[in-house]
Enzyme design. Structure first.
Site, PDB file in Angstrom:
ATOM      1  N   TYR A   1      -4.278  -1.487  21.448  1.00 53.90           N
ATOM      2  CA  TYR A   1      -4.129  -0.899  20.128  1.00 53.90           C
ATOM      3  C   TYR A   1      -4.447  -1.911  19.048  1.00 53.90           C
ATOM      4  CZ  TYR A   1       0.269  -3.383  19.194  1.00 53.90           C
ATOM      5  OH  TYR A   1       1.203  -4.354  18.950  1.00 53.90           O
TER       6      TYR A   1
ATOM      7  N   LYS B   1      -3.821  -7.349  22.993  1.00 54.41           N
ATOM      8  CA  LYS B   1      -2.955  -6.413  22.258  1.00 54.41           C
ATOM      9  C   LYS B   1      -2.774  -5.147  23.092  1.00 54.41           C
ATOM     10  CE  LYS B   1      -2.178  -5.504  17.306  1.00 54.41           C
ATOM     11  NZ  LYS B   1      -0.791  -5.930  17.308  1.00 54.41           N
TER      12      LYS B   1
ATOM     13  N   GLU C   1       5.651 -17.216  18.949  1.00 54.13           N
ATOM     14  CA  GLU C   1       5.436 -16.374  17.771  1.00 54.13           C
ATOM     15  C   GLU C   1       6.658 -15.486  17.627  1.00 54.13           C
ATOM     16  OE1 GLU C   1       2.229 -13.535  18.306  1.00 54.13           O
ATOM     17  OE2 GLU C   1       2.625 -13.379  20.437  1.00 54.13           O
TER      18      GLU C   1
ATOM     19  N   LEU D   1      -0.491 -13.744  20.101  1.00 57.20           N
ATOM     20  CA  LEU D   1      -1.556 -12.871  19.619  1.00 57.20           C
ATOM     21  C   LEU D   1      -2.273 -13.620  18.486  1.00 57.20           C
ATOM     22  CD1 LEU D   1      -2.596  -9.849  19.893  1.00 57.20           C
ATOM     23  CD2 LEU D   1      -1.540  -9.559  17.655  1.00 57.20           C
TER      24      LEU D   1
HETATM   25  N1  PDD Z   1       1.794  -6.640  15.050  1.00 61.63           N
HETATM   26  N2  PDD Z   1       2.051 -11.297  16.987  1.00 61.63           N
HETATM   27  C1  PDD Z   1       2.391 -10.132  17.542  1.00 61.63           C
HETATM   28  C2  PDD Z   1       3.139 -10.146  18.829  1.00 61.63           C
HETATM   29  C3  PDD Z   1       2.051  -8.926  16.893  1.00 61.63           C
HETATM   30  O1  PDD Z   1       2.378  -7.755  17.449  1.00 61.63           O
HETATM   31  C4  PDD Z   1       1.373  -8.965  15.658  1.00 61.63           C
HETATM   32  C5  PDD Z   1       0.955  -7.715  14.932  1.00 61.63           C
HETATM   33  C6  PDD Z   1       1.051 -10.219  15.110  1.00 61.63           C
HETATM   34  C7  PDD Z   1       0.313 -10.360  13.800  1.00 61.63           C
HETATM   35  O2  PDD Z   1      -1.018  -9.943  13.943  1.00 61.63           O
HETATM   36  P1  PDD Z   1      -1.849  -9.422  12.685  1.00 61.63           P
HETATM   37  O3  PDD Z   1      -1.746 -10.476  11.624  1.00 61.63           O
HETATM   38  O4  PDD Z   1      -3.229  -9.270  13.205  1.00 61.63           O
HETATM   39  O5  PDD Z   1      -1.214  -8.140  12.270  1.00 61.63           O
HETATM   40  C8  PDD Z   1       1.389 -11.372  15.803  1.00 61.63           C
HETATM   41  C9  PDD Z   1       1.354  -5.374  14.525  1.00 61.63           C
HETATM   42  C10 PDD Z   1       1.420  -5.283  13.066  1.00 61.63           C
HETATM   43  C11 PDD Z   1       2.081  -4.272  15.243  1.00 61.63           C
HETATM   44  O6  PDD Z   1       2.449  -4.466  16.399  1.00 61.63           O
HETATM   45  O7  PDD Z   1       2.233  -3.206  14.680  1.00 61.63           O
END
Ligand code: PDD
Length: 280
Positions: free
Chosen positions: A33, A144, A176, A200
Site C-alpha cells: 500500500y 510497505k 523508527e 521504511l
Molecule cells: N505511514 N515508517 C512507517 C513504519 C510508516 O508506516 C510510515 C508511513 C513512515 C513514514 O513514511 P512517509 O513519510 O512516506 O509517509 C515511516 C503511513 C502514513 C501509513 O501507514 O498510513
C-alpha cells in the site's frame, strides 16, 4: 463528497464499498500500500510514492501491470470526487482473489483498492508524547506490506497511554516508529537511522534530509540509541500525515526543547516545500 472509495473499477463511498472475501489481502495481508497527501486536489510527492510502491510490489512478486499513468488517472479521479482541499489518499494492491492457499494462486489478477478522505494537515506547534517498545516486526520493514500487526498493537499501546506514537528499538537502537520515522537534532546535526531493511524509507524523511542539506545543516544517516534519543536537543516524528511533529516526552521523561530555532526552521522549510510543490 466527503470521501470516496474505489475497487477494481467501481467507485462508492468508503463505508459502502464491498470487496470479495477471497481477496488475499483479507486473509494473508498479501499486498502492498501507499498513503499520500492531496492538497487542493494535487498530489504531493506522487513520483516518490509510486517508486516505493513499485519496489514493494517487486519484493512481493505481485505482477501489477497497470501503468503509472493509468493508476494516476484513477487516483486523480478519486481525489477529484472528494470536496476537501486537504486529503489523505490511500491505495493498495493485493495479489488477487482466490480460494485460500498459501502459495501464489494460478491466474489471479491483482486487486486495486483506493480511498481518499478529507484530513487536515497536522498542527506542528505542540510537542507530543511517545512511548518506547521493542521492534518485533520482520526483517523487511523497507517494504510497505499490508501486514501491520506489530504496528497496530504498538499504536494502540501508545494511545492507551495518552501518547501519539510508539518509538521502536532493536536491542536499544532506535529504528523508527509504528507509522513514522524518527529524526534527531543534536549539536546542529540532523541524524536518523539509515534507509536499510530495518525502516521504511519515508518520503517525508527523505524530504527533511534533502531540505536540511540545502540549508547547510549536516545530516547523518547513522542509527542512534535510546539513550542518545533521551539526550537529543530535539526529536521529530516524520510521515505523510504527521509532517514533522516535535517530541517533548519519551516514555514519561521530558526530553528535547534545546534547539527550537533549528527545529522550527526545518519544519517551515518542509511546509514551504510542500505548498510550493502542490502549486507547481
Ligand atoms: N505511514 N515508517 C512507517 C513504519 C510508516 O508506516 C510510515 C508511513 C513512515 C513514514 O513514511 P512517509 O513519510 O512516506 O509517509 C515511516 C503511513 C502514513 C501509513 O501507514 O498510513
Amino acid at each position: 463528497m466527503e470521501n470516496i472509495g474505489y475497487y477494481n473499477g467501481a467507485f462508492a463511498p468508503i463505508e459502502e464499498l464491498m470487496i470479495p472475501a477471497c481477496d488475499r489481502g483479507v486473509y494473508f495481508g498479501d499486498g502492498v500500500y501507499e498513503a499520500l497527501r492531496v492538497e487542493r486536489h494535487r498530489f504531493f510527492a506522487l513520483r516518490e510514492h509510486l517508486s516505493r510502491f513499485r519496489a514493494s510490489l517487486a519484493f512481493l512478486r505481485i505482477p501489477f501491470e497497470m501503468t503509472d499513468e493509468a493508476l494516476t488517472a484513477i487516483l486523480q479521479e478519486a481525489a477529484d470526487r472528494v470536496e476537501s482541499d486537504s486529503q489523505q489518499l490511500y491505495f493498495q494492491v493485493t495479489r488477487g482473489s482466490a480460494i485460500r492457499t498459501h502459495a501464489f494462486p494460478e491466474g489471479a489478477e491483482p486487486n486495486l483498492l483506493v480511498f481518499s478522505r478529507g484530513v487536515p494537515l497536522a498542527d506542528l506547534s505542540e510537542h507530543r508524547r511517545v512511548i518506547v517498545l521493542p521492534d518485533t516486526r520482520w526483517e523487511h520493514c523497507n517494504v510497505k506490506s499490508l501486514n501491520l500487526i506489530p504496528s497496530v498493537l504498538a499504536a494502540e499501546a501508545a494511545k492507551e497511554r495518552g501518547c501519539c506514537e510508539a518509538v521502536f528499538h532493536r536491542n536499544g537502537v532506535v529504528t523508527e516508529c509504528s507509522s513514522s520515522n524518527l529524526l534527531m537534532l543534536k549539536d546542529g546535526v540532523l541524524r536518523t537511522a539509515p534507509a536499510d531493511e530495518k525502516i521504511l524509507p519515508g518520503v517525508t524523511r527523505g524530504h527533511f534530509l534533502m531540505l536540511a542539506r540545502k540549508l547547510g545543516v549536516p545530516v547523518e544517516e547513522i542509527a542512534f540509541t535510546l539513550e542518545e534519543a533521551c539526550g537529543a536537543d530535539e526529536l521529530m516524528i516524520t510521515s505523510t500525515s504527521a509532517h514533522g511533529l516535535p517530541v517533548g516526552e519519551l516514555e514519561g521523561r521530558a526530553v528535547c526543547g534545546r534547539d527550537d530555532a533549528l527545529l522550527r526552521k526545518l519544519q517551515k522549510a518542509y511546509r514551504d516545500y510542500f505548498y510550493a510543490s502542490v502549486e507547481n
